[in-house]
Design a protein around this motif. Structure first.
Motif, PDB file in Angstrom:
ATOM      1  N   VAL A 663     -14.386  -3.510   7.910  1.00 32.94           N
ATOM      2  CA  VAL A 663     -15.267  -4.324   7.065  1.00 32.94           C
ATOM      3  C   VAL A 663     -14.610  -5.667   6.750  1.00 32.94           C
ATOM      4  N   ALA A 664     -13.303  -5.643   6.470  1.00 34.03           N
ATOM      5  CA  ALA A 664     -12.592  -6.883   6.153  1.00 34.03           C
ATOM      6  C   ALA A 664     -12.610  -7.850   7.339  1.00 34.03           C
ATOM      7  N   ARG A 665     -12.419  -7.337   8.535  1.00 34.57           N
ATOM      8  CA  ARG A 665     -12.388  -8.216   9.716  1.00 34.57           C
ATOM      9  C   ARG A 665     -13.769  -8.795  10.012  1.00 34.57           C
ATOM     10  N   ILE A 666     -14.817  -8.022   9.787  1.00 36.02           N
ATOM     11  CA  ILE A 666     -16.178  -8.554   9.956  1.00 36.02           C
ATOM     12  C   ILE A 666     -16.416  -9.714   8.995  1.00 36.02           C
ATOM     13  N   ALA A 667     -15.804  -9.621   7.794  1.00 37.61           N
ATOM     14  CA  ALA A 667     -15.948 -10.681   6.791  1.00 37.61           C
ATOM     15  C   ALA A 667     -15.043 -11.877   7.067  1.00 37.61           C
ATOM     16  N   GLY A 668     -14.283 -11.814   8.170  1.00 39.44           N
ATOM     17  CA  GLY A 668     -13.451 -12.956   8.540  1.00 39.44           C
ATOM     18  C   GLY A 668     -12.028 -12.888   8.035  1.00 39.44           C
ATOM     19  N   ARG A 669     -11.627 -11.748   7.462  1.00 39.44           N
ATOM     20  CA  ARG A 669     -10.261 -11.605   6.975  1.00 39.44           C
ATOM     21  C   ARG A 669      -9.381 -10.968   8.062  1.00 39.44           C
ATOM     22  N   ILE A 670      -8.061 -11.130   7.907  1.00 35.49           N
ATOM     23  CA  ILE A 670      -7.130 -10.510   8.848  1.00 35.49           C
ATOM     24  C   ILE A 670      -7.239  -8.995   8.755  1.00 35.49           C
ATOM     25  N   GLY A 671      -7.445  -8.531   7.518  1.00 34.72           N
ATOM     26  CA  GLY A 671      -7.573  -7.106   7.247  1.00 34.72           C
ATOM     27  C   GLY A 671      -7.794  -6.899   5.766  1.00 34.72           C
ATOM     28  N   ALA A 672      -7.940  -5.642   5.359  1.00 35.65           N
ATOM     29  CA  ALA A 672      -8.131  -5.321   3.943  1.00 35.65           C
ATOM     30  C   ALA A 672      -6.763  -5.298   3.271  1.00 35.65           C
ATOM     31  N   SER A 673      -6.582  -6.099   2.196  1.00 33.47           N
ATOM     32  CA  SER A 673      -5.244  -6.285   1.629  1.00 33.47           C
ATOM     33  C   SER A 673      -5.320  -6.655   0.158  1.00 33.47           C
ATOM     34  N   GLN A 674      -4.156  -6.797  -0.449  1.00 25.83           N
ATOM     35  CA  GLN A 674      -4.016  -7.306  -1.814  1.00 25.83           C
ATOM     36  C   GLN A 674      -2.973  -8.410  -1.796  1.00 25.83           C
ATOM     37  N   PRO A 675      -3.138  -9.462  -2.621  1.00 22.84           N
ATOM     38  CA  PRO A 675      -2.149 -10.548  -2.646  1.00 22.84           C
ATOM     39  C   PRO A 675      -0.874 -10.134  -3.381  1.00 22.84           C
ATOM     40  N   HIS A 731       8.390   2.196  -7.229  1.00 22.59           N
ATOM     41  CA  HIS A 731       9.196   1.029  -7.592  1.00 22.59           C
ATOM     42  C   HIS A 731       8.880   0.624  -9.024  1.00 22.59           C
ATOM     43  N   ARG A 732       9.741  -0.204  -9.583  1.00 27.41           N
ATOM     44  CA  ARG A 732       9.452  -0.753 -10.906  1.00 27.41           C
ATOM     45  C   ARG A 732       8.259  -1.691 -10.790  1.00 27.41           C
ATOM     46  N   THR A 733       7.466  -1.755 -11.842  1.00 30.17           N
ATOM     47  CA  THR A 733       6.253  -2.577 -11.789  1.00 30.17           C
ATOM     48  C   THR A 733       6.559  -4.060 -11.653  1.00 30.17           C
ATOM     49  N   THR A 734       7.786  -4.476 -12.029  1.00 29.81           N
ATOM     50  CA  THR A 734       8.149  -5.894 -11.931  1.00 29.81           C
ATOM     51  C   THR A 734       8.516  -6.295 -10.505  1.00 29.81           C
ATOM     52  N   GLN A 735       8.647  -5.319  -9.624  1.00 26.27           N
ATOM     53  CA  GLN A 735       8.970  -5.617  -8.223  1.00 26.27           C
ATOM     54  C   GLN A 735       7.751  -6.267  -7.570  1.00 26.27           C
ATOM     55  N   ARG A 736       7.885  -7.541  -7.180  1.00 27.58           N
ATOM     56  CA  ARG A 736       6.743  -8.248  -6.591  1.00 27.58           C
ATOM     57  C   ARG A 736       6.421  -7.661  -5.221  1.00 27.58           C
ATOM     58  N   HIS A 737       5.127  -7.391  -5.023  1.00 25.90           N
ATOM     59  CA  HIS A 737       4.707  -6.719  -3.802  1.00 25.90           C
ATOM     60  C   HIS A 737       3.273  -7.095  -3.478  1.00 25.90           C
ATOM     61  N   ALA A 738       2.831  -6.702  -2.298  1.00 22.78           N
ATOM     62  CA  ALA A 738       1.458  -6.982  -1.871  1.00 22.78           C
ATOM     63  C   ALA A 738       0.983  -5.847  -0.981  1.00 22.78           C
ATOM     64  N   GLY A 739      -0.334  -5.712  -0.907  1.00 21.02           N
ATOM     65  CA  GLY A 739      -0.926  -4.748   0.016  1.00 21.02           C
ATOM     66  C   GLY A 739      -1.062  -5.396   1.378  1.00 21.02           C
ATOM     67  N   ALA A 740      -0.237  -4.970   2.352  1.00 22.69           N
ATOM     68  CA  ALA A 740      -0.289  -5.558   3.698  1.00 22.69           C
ATOM     69  C   ALA A 740      -1.645  -5.256   4.336  1.00 22.69           C
ATOM     70  N   PRO A 741      -2.156  -6.171   5.163  1.00 19.61           N
ATOM     71  CA  PRO A 741      -3.503  -5.997   5.726  1.00 19.61           C
ATOM     72  C   PRO A 741      -3.653  -4.715   6.550  1.00 19.61           C
TER      73      PRO A 741
END
Length: 803
Positions: A663-675, A731-741
């Motif tokens: 669905v994410a790719r149909i919408a023009g995104r690389i994939g379904a992810s989080q920043p 992980h600790r919540t302060t660990q900066r992370h993202a949802g990879a596509p």
């Protein structure tokens, strides 16, 4: 209790559509009434109020040459006429199966209440006999069981329970004429001598009796009509915790009693009530029917004696929540009004409180002319603080509009908002909404002064904001401690208060408030906190640290023992599928980072509708997740960070996330992810619910995983996934992370954010919410002038050196 409101609104809308007032009249009355109707010098009802009421309803003043006076009168008069007609119909037709008031003296059997309470409510200890209470309760239970819906919060009109030969009906009729009506008349109805009381609504409410059940069986709100009669109908025990002292009983939370409850929380509750007991109060009182332990006051007294009552997570609240799970509780609520005795066919003027209530209800559906109807409601009933509250709220909304409006007009609107909200606070000092809106209005006025270049210090002391928000937080705290409200409103209020203290440079006060805000997160979820159930921890999953050099970054579990087994995964995915299907594309997450291809639903929302899921999740938390976190992070204090807190671990929030790469790719995104982001709470637990294509070539997804920013330094792989289905990444919540596509297929995960309750006994040098305090201070400091910003950041670093 409001079954007739929508019908009336429709009637009013129809009449207004046919005869709307001209724009010139709207402008004239809006300015005239809003500037003068509630001014301090114009509260003399004998002179000013009738004059303004005549202007509003009769249109006797021409606004401009050629104005159609009859049309002006019709626009306002038609509203009031529709309200009067609706009141007449309700009084003469709504509950004809119940008797009207007769001229019978009130019984002497009235509960003793102190002088202050007697102004708010009257009580009769044995209105209905035990057999009658049981019969009504059985009729309601059978009604819901026949519909296969005897679960959750339910209500049914009393006439639906009537059947031929209902023996309880006669006793209820006698109770109405001999006790309810006389008690209402003597206590609260003084100004309607040529009238008789009658019932316009009779509803049985039921709730409780399942894991995570709400404490309240009715929402905290005011009722229509003039009088509310609350009759306790007792409980159906579901299961017994072997402590008969904590038997479930009914009660009534009354907001007007909250002032006393700032010291003694339980004093805001009328009860516990015995089955058959009556409580009568004015309908304008905000109340909520609730489920209580029979020894409520003993629990509170013992807690205060041992200094355990100050926090949100106190023994009183804990026991109330437990009790609500043990029984289905029933109550009958009657709405009473008066009708004309002299001429039953004549449509008389509805009581002022009902006209005001319905005008206010109607005004909420209006657009730019809402103020006119709210103002008219306030003129009709000058003692109803909610008219001022809604006027203040509406003027605040006008002042904060994004449209290009002259700053002087916006300032005028915000000053009117402050005036009305201050008047509302004077009339009702116990409604937490009023000081909260007042504090926000002060903030808006300060912001406007900044925009105008005049500066807040020259115009308004920030202490005004602090005082208002502090008052709101105190009042809301009582409702949270009793389980009446969840923590959302309180948390918002405390966040605003902390920001204000930071602006004032009072960082110590800000830290105290942030600590209270952090405690809100610890009781946010209905999932069971650590150690409150008799679970023996089983073998926890094996785990290992993911490191960036010598720095601990995250933990991954592995081995034969996973966090979730196949049955657990099937249970939660089925619940999520059902929720998504019922939502039919609507948003099911309270978080803002929503993108094409992502679907989210909160675990608490799933558990509300699935007691079996909640029970299973509670077991997994106790047996695996809480022990795992304690073991995995036990040495963090040696590295300059925070070891696991001494208080019980608890769920801050938990969300089921579905990434759909296709669905994410149909919408023009690389994939379904989080920043890239940080989480709330202290620890994040990310559990895989289905397999990657490497492990399941047929049904698996591609891509996906968690990008860990700390791994960017060096040659390590920056995107990590749990070892296999059912295993977790922590992980600790302060660990900066993202949802990879996720680039194809569907990836399902459950993320659990953990925080902790305060220790039952305070410990020196143990600060439970240090991690969260640092995060909040960091965010708030960035919005401050440089000198204050640096102070805030330095303080944040002292609370969490590893962030």
């Amino acid at each position: 209790m409001r079954r007739n409101s929508s019908k009336l609104i429709t009637t009013i809308r129809r009449k207004i559509t046919l005869t709307m007032v001209s724009f010139a009249l709207a402008l004239f009355l809006g300015n005239l009434l809003c500037c003068y109707a509630f001014a301090p010098l114009l509260w003399n009802e004998g002179t000013i109020k009738p004059t303004l009421l005549r202007v509003a309803t009769e249109g006797t003043i021409d606004v401009q040459k050629g104005t159609d006076t009859e049309k002006k009168e019709l626009s306002y008069a038609s509203i009031l006429k529709a309200i009067d007609e609706s009141h007449h119909n309700d009084a003469t037709q709504a509950c004809t199966y119940l008797p009207d008031e007769k001229q019978i003296e009130a019984t002497d059997a009235v509960d003793a209440v102190d002088a202050k309470a007697a102004e708010l409510y009257q009580s009769h200890p044995t209105l209905l006999k035990e057999e009658t209470v049981h019969a009504i309760r059985s009729a309601a239970r059978n009604y819901f069981e026949q519909r296969g819906d005897n679960w959750g919060l339910q209500d049914v009109a009393l006439d639906e329970l009537l059947s031929e030969g209902s023996e309880w009906k006669k006793e209820l009729d006698d109770a109405l004429t001999k006790v309810v009506y006389p008690l209402s008349r003597s206590g609260f109805i003084k100004d309607h001598p040529n009238s008789s009381l009658t019932v316009t609504s009779a509803t049985v409410f039921v709730g409780g009796g399942y894991p995570g059940a709400a404490v309240t069986t009715t929402a905290l709100e005011r009722d229509s009509g003039m009088i509310t009669a609350h009759i306790d109908l007792g409980t159906d025990e579901i299961y017994d915790e072997a402590n008969q002292q904590n038997k479930a009983m009914g009660g009534l939370f009354m907001e007007s009693l909250v002032n006393d409850a700032l010291v003694d929380t339980a004093s805001a509750v009328v009860g516990p009530l015995t089955p058959g007991q009556l409580v009568v109060h004015r309908s304008m009182e905000r109340t909520a029917a609730m489920i209580l332990p029979s020894n409520l006051h003993e629990i509170e007294a013992e807690s205060k004696e041992h200094s355990k009552q100050s926090g949100l997570d106190n023994p009183t609240r804990t026991q109330i929540l437990k009790t609500a799970e043990t029984a289905r509780h029933y109550c009958l609520r009657l709405t009473l009004t008066v009708k004309n005795n002299e001429n039953q066919e004549e449509i008389a003027e509805a009581p002022a409180e009902e006209r005001s209530y319905m005008l206010r209800s109607f005004a909420r559906f209006r657009g730019d002319d809402r103020v006119r109807y709210l103002t008219l409601a306030g003129i009709i009933n000058v003692d109803d603080y909610e008219n001022h509250l809604w006027l203040g709220f509406d003027y605040s909304a006008r002042a904060n509009t994004e449209d290009e409006v002259d700053i002087s007009q916006r300032m005028s609107d915000i000053n009117k908002a402050i005036f009305h909200l201050q008047k509302a606070a004077e009339l009702c000092p116990t409604d937490a909404r009023v000081p909260f809106q007042l504090g926000n209005a002060f903030v808006a006025r300060n912001s406007m002064m900044d925009q105008a270049g005049e500066g807040t210090e020259q115009y308004a002391d920030l202490s005004e904001v602090a005082d208002a928000l502090q008052r709101s937080s105190q009042l809301e705290t009582v409702a949270v401690k009793l389980g009446i409200h969840d923590i959302n409103d309180l948390a918002i209020c405390l966040n605003g208060l902390a920001i204000n203290f930071c602006k004032m440079g009072e960082f110590d006060s800000a830290v105290d408030v942030i600590s209270r805000w952090g405690e809100c997160g610890s009781i946010r979820s209905s999932l069971e906190p650590e150690g409150l159930a008799s679970h023996e921890p089983k073998s926890i999953p094996k785990f290992e640290w993911i490191k960036a050099g010598e720095r601990d970054v995250a933990i991954t579990t592995y081995g034969d023992t996973a966090v979730f087994d196949e049955d657990d995964i099937a249970l939660i995915r089925a619940a999520a599928d059902k929720s998504f299907a019922q939502a039919n594309g609507a948003q099911t997450s309270r978080y803002t980072m929503q993108y094409e291809g992502n679907r989210e639903v909160h675990l608490d929302d799933l558990c509300k509708n699935d007691p079996a899921l909640k029970e299973r999740m509670d077991n997994i938390l106790q047996e695996k997740i809480y022990p795992l976190v304690r073991e995995a992070f036990k040495d963090q204090g040696d590295n300059g960070g925070h070891p696991p807190p001494l208080g019980a671990l608890s769920v801050y929030d938990s969300i089921f996330v579905r990434y759909n790469g296709d669905v994410a790719r149909i919408a023009g995104r690389i994939g379904a992810s989080q920043p890239l982001h940080q989480d709330g709470g202290m620890y994040s637990v990310n559990i895989a619910l289905n397999a990657h294509k490497d492990d399941d070539p047929v049904n698996g997804f591609t891509g996906g995983g968690t990008f860990l920013e700390a791994l960017s330094v060096g040659d390590d792989e920056t995107v990590r996934r749990p070892a296999s289905t059912g295993h977790a990444l922590l992980h600790r919540t302060t660990q900066r992370h993202a949802g990879a596509p996720t680039t194809s297929g569907i990836r399902d995960i459950l993320v659990i954010f953990l925080t902790a309750r305060r220790p039952e006994t305070p410990i020196n040098n143990e600060y439970t919410y240090g991690i969260e305090t640092a995060m909040r201070l960091q965010t708030m400091a960035k919005e401050l002038p440089r000198e204050q910003c640096l102070r805030g950041l330095e303080l944040a670093r002292s609370y969490d050196p590893l962030n």
